[in-house]
Design a protein around this motif. Sequence first.
Motif, short mmCIF file in Angstrom:
data_model
loop_
_atom_site.label_atom_id
_atom_site.label_comp_id
_atom_site.label_asym_id
_atom_site.label_seq_id
_atom_site.Cartn_x
_atom_site.Cartn_y
_atom_site.Cartn_z
N GLU A 149 0.83 -1.21 0.00
CA GLU A 149 0.00 0.00 0.00
C GLU A 149 0.86 1.26 0.00
N LEU A 150 1.86 1.25 -0.91
CA LEU A 150 2.75 2.38 -1.10
C LEU A 150 2.78 2.75 -2.58
N GLU A 151 3.35 3.89 -2.89
CA GLU A 151 3.48 4.31 -4.28
C GLU A 151 4.66 3.57 -4.93
N LYS A 152 4.48 3.16 -6.18
CA LYS A 152 5.54 2.46 -6.92
C LYS A 152 6.81 3.30 -6.98
N ASN A 153 6.67 4.59 -7.23
CA ASN A 153 7.85 5.46 -7.31
C ASN A 153 8.63 5.46 -6.00
N PHE A 154 7.93 5.38 -4.88
CA PHE A 154 8.59 5.40 -3.58
C PHE A 154 9.44 4.15 -3.40
N ILE A 155 8.97 3.01 -3.89
CA ILE A 155 9.75 1.77 -3.83
C ILE A 155 11.06 1.98 -4.60
N GLY A 156 10.96 2.53 -5.79
CA GLY A 156 12.14 2.81 -6.60
C GLY A 156 13.10 3.77 -5.92
N TYR A 157 12.55 4.81 -5.31
CA TYR A 157 13.40 5.77 -4.60
C TYR A 157 14.16 5.10 -3.46
N MET A 158 13.47 4.23 -2.72
CA MET A 158 14.12 3.54 -1.60
C MET A 158 15.19 2.59 -2.12
N GLU A 159 14.91 1.89 -3.22
CA GLU A 159 15.88 0.94 -3.76
C GLU A 159 17.12 1.65 -4.32
N ARG A 160 16.98 2.89 -4.70
CA ARG A 160 18.13 3.67 -5.19
C ARG A 160 18.79 4.48 -4.07
N GLY A 161 18.28 4.37 -2.86
CA GLY A 161 18.86 5.09 -1.73
C GLY A 161 18.52 6.57 -1.69
N LEU A 162 17.50 6.97 -2.44
CA LEU A 162 17.10 8.38 -2.48
C LEU A 162 16.10 8.74 -1.38
N ARG A 163 15.45 7.74 -0.83
CA ARG A 163 14.48 7.95 0.26
C ARG A 163 14.70 6.86 1.30
N GLN A 164 14.37 7.20 2.55
CA GLN A 164 14.46 6.26 3.66
C GLN A 164 13.06 6.02 4.23
N PRO A 165 12.78 4.81 4.67
CA PRO A 165 11.45 4.52 5.19
C PRO A 165 11.27 4.99 6.63
N SER A 166 10.06 5.39 6.93
CA SER A 166 9.68 5.62 8.33
C SER A 166 9.40 4.25 8.95
N ILE A 167 9.17 4.20 10.23
CA ILE A 167 8.84 2.94 10.88
C ILE A 167 7.53 2.38 10.32
N THR A 168 6.58 3.26 10.03
CA THR A 168 5.31 2.82 9.44
C THR A 168 5.55 2.20 8.07
N THR A 169 6.39 2.83 7.29
CA THR A 169 6.70 2.31 5.95
C THR A 169 7.44 0.99 6.06
N LEU A 170 8.33 0.85 7.01
CA LEU A 170 9.04 -0.41 7.21
C LEU A 170 8.05 -1.55 7.46
#
Length: 78
Positions: free
Chosen positions: A30-51
């Motif tokens: 239940e996340l945005e596809k772009n956000f997954i890509g950003y995390m996989e490229r190290g451009l964004r970090q997850p919050s505890i909720t996102t984790l």
Amino acid sequence: MEVKEVFSSVLLVMRKEKKLTQAKLAELAELEKNFIGYMERGLRQPSITTLFKLAKGLGVPPAEIMERVDQQYKSYKV
């Protein structure tokens, strides 16, 4: 290697182990596809909720993700 780089690597590996596309993981988590890509490229970090959402999408406990990050991070620090 920084923790954010280790996390991005672990997320990518775990997603591929489960044979999920970024789009499918995003749907399951239940996340945005772009956000997954950003995390996989190290451009964004997850919050505890996102984790927790990522763990749900991957079908693993949140602790498993963090344990893998911790183990890999330690191996780079040795």
